[in-house]
Scaffold this active site. Structure first.
Site, PDB file in Angstrom:
ATOM      1  N   GLU A 149       7.991   0.773  74.180  1.00  0.00           N
ATOM      2  CA  GLU A 149       7.253  -0.002  73.611  1.00  0.00           C
ATOM      3  C   GLU A 149       7.230  -1.336  74.467  1.00  0.00           C
ATOM      4  O   GLU A 149       6.193  -0.874  75.838  1.00  0.00           O
ATOM      5  CB  GLU A 149       7.415  -1.633  72.154  1.00  0.00           C
ATOM      6  CG  GLU A 149       6.225  -0.088  71.462  1.00  0.00           C
ATOM      7  CD  GLU A 149       7.873   0.098  71.206  1.00  0.00           C
ATOM      8  OE1 GLU A 149       9.199   0.378  71.290  1.00  0.00           O
ATOM      9  OE2 GLU A 149       7.542   1.120  69.632  1.00  0.00           O
TER      10      GLU A 149
ATOM     11  N   ARG B  26       7.568  -6.141  70.195  1.00  0.00           N
ATOM     12  CA  ARG B  26       8.812  -5.894  71.416  1.00  0.00           C
ATOM     13  C   ARG B  26       8.646  -5.898  72.372  1.00  0.00           C
ATOM     14  O   ARG B  26       9.179  -6.351  73.909  1.00  0.00           O
ATOM     15  CB  ARG B  26       9.578  -4.328  71.103  1.00  0.00           C
ATOM     16  CG  ARG B  26       9.631  -3.256  69.665  1.00  0.00           C
ATOM     17  CD  ARG B  26      11.550  -4.679  69.693  1.00  0.00           C
ATOM     18  NE  ARG B  26      12.249  -4.308  68.641  1.00  0.00           N
ATOM     19  CZ  ARG B  26      12.573  -3.134  68.947  1.00  0.00           C
ATOM     20  NH1 ARG B  26      12.685  -2.020  69.374  1.00  0.00           N
ATOM     21  NH2 ARG B  26      13.512  -3.078  67.124  1.00  0.00           N
TER      22      ARG B  26
ATOM     23  N   LYS C 283      14.891  18.288  60.144  1.00  0.00           N
ATOM     24  CA  LYS C 283      14.184  17.125  59.445  1.00  0.00           C
ATOM     25  C   LYS C 283      13.475  17.723  58.547  1.00  0.00           C
ATOM     26  O   LYS C 283      12.938  19.674  58.521  1.00  0.00           O
ATOM     27  CB  LYS C 283      13.069  16.985  60.508  1.00  0.00           C
ATOM     28  CG  LYS C 283      12.476  15.687  59.834  1.00  0.00           C
ATOM     29  CD  LYS C 283      11.385  15.022  61.533  1.00  0.00           C
ATOM     30  CE  LYS C 283      11.088  13.553  60.960  1.00  0.00           C
ATOM     31  NZ  LYS C 283      11.152  12.581  61.676  1.00  0.00           N
TER      32      LYS C 283
HETATM   33  C1  LIG Z   1       9.990  -0.400  67.452  1.00  0.00           C
HETATM   34  C2  LIG Z   1       9.297   0.865  66.853  1.00  0.00           C
HETATM   35  N1  LIG Z   1       8.089   1.824  67.264  1.00  0.00           N
HETATM   36  C3  LIG Z   1       7.707   2.680  66.720  1.00  0.00           C
HETATM   37  C4  LIG Z   1       8.367   2.478  66.087  1.00  0.00           C
HETATM   38  C5  LIG Z   1       7.195   3.927  64.579  1.00  0.00           C
HETATM   39  N2  LIG Z   1       8.513   5.496  64.292  1.00  0.00           N
HETATM   40  C6  LIG Z   1       8.817   5.108  62.856  1.00  0.00           C
HETATM   41  S1  LIG Z   1      10.455   5.968  62.743  1.00  0.00           S
HETATM   42  C7  LIG Z   1       9.926   6.847  64.370  1.00  0.00           C
HETATM   43  C8  LIG Z   1      10.717   7.838  65.151  1.00  0.00           C
HETATM   44  C9  LIG Z   1      12.365   7.697  64.668  1.00  0.00           C
HETATM   45  O1  LIG Z   1      12.572   9.323  64.853  1.00  0.00           O
HETATM   46  P1  LIG Z   1      14.101   9.041  64.496  1.00  0.00           P
HETATM   47  O2  LIG Z   1      15.154   8.387  64.820  1.00  0.00           O
HETATM   48  O3  LIG Z   1      14.109  10.382  65.729  1.00  0.00           O
HETATM   49  O4  LIG Z   1      14.774   9.406  63.425  1.00  0.00           O
HETATM   50  P2  LIG Z   1      13.784  11.107  62.433  1.00  0.00           P
HETATM   51  O5  LIG Z   1      12.925  10.645  61.977  1.00  0.00           O
HETATM   52  O6  LIG Z   1      13.425  12.024  63.358  1.00  0.00           O
HETATM   53  O7  LIG Z   1      15.329  11.521  61.864  1.00  0.00           O
HETATM   54  C10 LIG Z   1       9.413   6.154  65.117  1.00  0.00           C
HETATM   55  C11 LIG Z   1       8.843   5.642  65.946  1.00  0.00           C
HETATM   56  C12 LIG Z   1       9.648   1.952  65.122  1.00  0.00           C
HETATM   57  N3  LIG Z   1       9.735   2.125  63.298  1.00  0.00           N
HETATM   58  N4  LIG Z   1       9.691   1.043  65.642  1.00  0.00           N
END
Ligand SMILES: Cc1ncc(C[n+]2csc(CCOP(=O)(O)OP(=O)(O)O)c2C)c(N)n1
Length: 632
Positions: free
Chosen positions: A366, A394, A283
């Site tokens: 959630e 959610r 990342k």
């Molecule tokens: C239902 C929901 N909860 C929380 C989020 C906030 N959120 C956006 S990106 C993320 C992390 C995603 O991590 P990952 O899938 O590993 O992707 P990366 O950014 O590390 O590539 C979160 C918690 C969201 N978009 N949707």
């Protein structure tokens, strides 16, 4: 950097004529472009820097838009946008009228689906793959999902279904060990074991080398060995979770090696049934500050490109919540805190440090987080579930069935209620009141300023049942201090007294309401401004008093007008037999796009000038069956 190669890419087909060396240069140009635009506009930086080679490989191997690529959460779609004909508009990223920071099919045919909330990609991809097969079409469907999003319940439900359905479908697991913050949970530990276990990868390579060297029969034997590879893997790699679920598992593979990625994607095309490719990425790759602090640069406002420095922001509601909840937890050992993968965004990081045994990051889950809170509350704890308004969507049934039906004392701290700005339509907190107001046993409140937020948190944690405190993104204007002593559930306040019309605001809409009141006053019109504080229970006494005194009510809220505070007031009037003239000013029947918060307030007609105009309009309308005659 002149980005000469990038300027030549107008569609994914243009990539296919570049040499491997040119592709490496293009990767550097893409990173530079993302850095320049995100440092100016803000956005999801680290995740995008991490998927440059992966996105290039996907567009080299697949044929978008015929082949469908679904980006989970979608916050990592910037490189995809730059490669699919949108680089000329890229500087408008996240600005009103400009490119969205998330995939939007109405923006481009290359965006196969809208995403923004996590863990939907495999379900969408499966639906598309089933439709393709029903239609006897031939194209590939690929879901790209992060290790954080993979832990979300929906993604696991879809994995479970996909294995059984035996569809031709590719899931790319982009594993960077991070959600927004460091990823949590058993699945994440499992991935880390797979990632670091060289046994399988090394043995598979050795086997290939040895078998291929046997003259004449080597290739055949190797192919036979390939067929039994799942059993070899089973013996060698702990768990083989994905294979057990019915997927062919390929990887782990270095997600920054473009040649390797292309080879494995091509290989996956030839398999029948679902394939999961485990890609390991960094990342923030290529930008020192983001590699060092990927969580900080996950989603970031404008910053200095040279140093990575961000401007210190003004105090926010999140900061106030963060401090207050720690202070309360110091006094009350029953307080426990839950976040769904957002310890920093929700302000719970200090709580996690001060009370590590009472803090739970459940991952992007959630639904589980809310029901976990119900279990804790049943055992006498006072759980605080800190969540963004939009993501609580959610967990509607969990709030209703697991918390409110038994009347358990869970506090929902709903941050980002109202217009959130640049993340746009998937992220605005415009629906929570409509979603929650009708649920019995629930108290719902919104503060007008920081001290009221503190008072509401104090109150919520003494209530015998569930409560929601919703508060907006960012800071608060300074309002007349009216809070002397503790808040009382269901008791509102009068911010300005008046005779002709009562303007009822909620939280941040009270600032333009007060400005509008001043303008109306200068025009000789007497407007009251009321802060109900509680959407539920509503202060019916205050409502009755001002409906009778003014005969005209103007309700202003940053929330879908359908089902919000205005609806609650109309229901209150109906129950009390009151018939004041009313006008509801909220967000109409629309999804609000991205842009800065002030611009969006203008777009939604929620400014002080809009309130003045609406008040004047209401004041010139005749009364329909009220207790007072139309004013002269
Ligand atoms: C239902 C929901 N909860 C929380 C989020 C906030 N959120 C956006 S990106 C993320 C992390 C995603 O991590 P990952 O899938 O590993 O992707 P990366 O950014 O590390 O590539 C979160 C918690 C969201 N978009 N949707």
């Amino acid at each position: 950097m002149d980005k000469e190669l990038l300027r030549r890419i107008h569609c994914p087909g243009d990539l296919k004529v570049l040499t491997p060396q040119e592709l490496v240069r293009l990767a550097a140009e893409l990173r530079q472009e993302v850095l320049e635009v995100v440092s100016a506009n803000g956005g999801h930086l680290a995740s995008n820097l991490g998927v440059v080679e992966l996105t290039l490989a996907l567009h080299l191997v697949y044929d978008s838009p015929t082949d469908k690529i679904i980006w989970d959460v979608g916050h990592q779609c910037y490189i995809h946008k730059l490669l699919t004909g949108r680089q000329e508009d890229f500087a408008s990223l996240r600005r009103l009228g400009g490119l969205s920071g998330f995939p939007k099919p109405r923006e481009s045919v290359h965006d196969a689906a809208e995403t923004g909330h996590s863990s939907t990609s495999i379900s969408i991809a499966m639906g598309m793959a089933i439709a393709r097969d029903l239609n006897r079409d031939k194209y590939n469907v690929v879901a790209v999902i992060g290790d954080g999003a993979l832990g979300g319940g929906m993604a696991l439900e879809a994995l479970n279904h996909a294995g059984a359905q035996k569809l031709n479908l590719t899931v790319i697991l982009n594993d960077n060990e991070m959600s927004i913050a460091r990823n949590v949970g058993g699945l994440s530990s499992y991935l880390s074991r797979v990632r670091t276990d060289p046994k399988y990868t090394r043995l598979a390579e050795d086997l290939k080398f040895v078998l291929k060297k046997i003259p004449a029969v080597g290739d055949q034997v190797y192919r036979a060995a390939e067929r039994i590879k799942s059993s070899i893997k089973y013996l060698l790699v702990s768990g083989m979770l994905f294979e057990e679920l019915g997927f062919t598992y390929l990887g782990p593979i270095d997600g920054h090696n473009l040649g390797g990625l292309q080879r494995i994607l091509n290989q996956a095309k030839n398999y029948r049934g679902p394939v999961l490719i485990h890609v390991v990425t960094n990342k923030g790759k290529g930008y020192g500050p983001a590699e060092a602090e990927p969580a900080k640069y996950h989603g970031i406002g404008p910053f200095d490109l040279e140093t990575g420095a961000t401007k210190p922001g003004a105090r926010t509601y999140t900061d106030v919540f963060s401090q207050k909840i720690c202070a309360l937890a110091k006094k009350d050992p029953r307080i426990v805190a839950i976040t769904a993968a957002m310890p920093d965004g929700t302000g719970l990081r200090p709580f996690s440090r001060q009370f590590p045994g009472r803090f739970f990051d459940v991952g992007i889950a959630e639904q589980h987080g809310v029901t976990l809170a119900s279990g804790l509350a049943r055992a006498g704890y006072r759980p605080v579930v800190a969540i963004y308004s939009t993501f609580l969507q959610r967990a509607y049934d969990q709030v209703l069935h697991d918390v409110c039906l038994p009347g358990l004392p869970v506090l929902f701290a709903l941050d980002r209620a109202g217009l959130v700005g640049e993340d746009g339509e998937t992220h605005h907190g415009l629906f929570d009141l409509s979603m929650l107001r009708h649920i019995p046993n629930l108290t719902i409140m919104m503060p007008k300023d920081f001290s009221e937020l503190e008072g509401m948190l104090d109150l919520a944690l003494t209530l015998p049942g569930p409560a929601v405190v919703r508060y907006p993104r960012a800071g608060a204007a300074v309002l007349p201090a009216t809070l002397s002593g503790p808040l009382e559930a269901g008791r509102g306040e009068v911010l300005r007294d008046g005779r002709d019309i009562a303007i009822i605001g909620l939280g941040p809409t009270l600032y333009p309401a007060l400005q509008a009141q001043a303008t109306l006053h200068s025009l000789g019109l007497s407007a009251a401004v009321l802060n109900p504080r509680f959407v539920k229970p509503l202060d019916l006494e205050l409502l009755m008093q001002y409906a009778n005194r003014c005969g005209r009510l103007l309700i202003v809220e940053e929330q879908a007008a359908a089902g919000g505070l205005g609806s609650a007031i109309l229901e209150g009037c109906s129950a009390l037999g009151l018939t004041p003239l009313t006008r509801l000013m909220g967000v109409g029947d629309m999804f609000v796009p991205h842009g800065d918060q002030a611009e969006l307030a203008r777009l939604c007609h929620l400014t002080a000038a809009d309130i003045v105009a609406a008040a004047q309009n209401l004041l010139t309308r005749g009364r329909v069956g009220g207790s007072r005659e139309k004013k002269a």
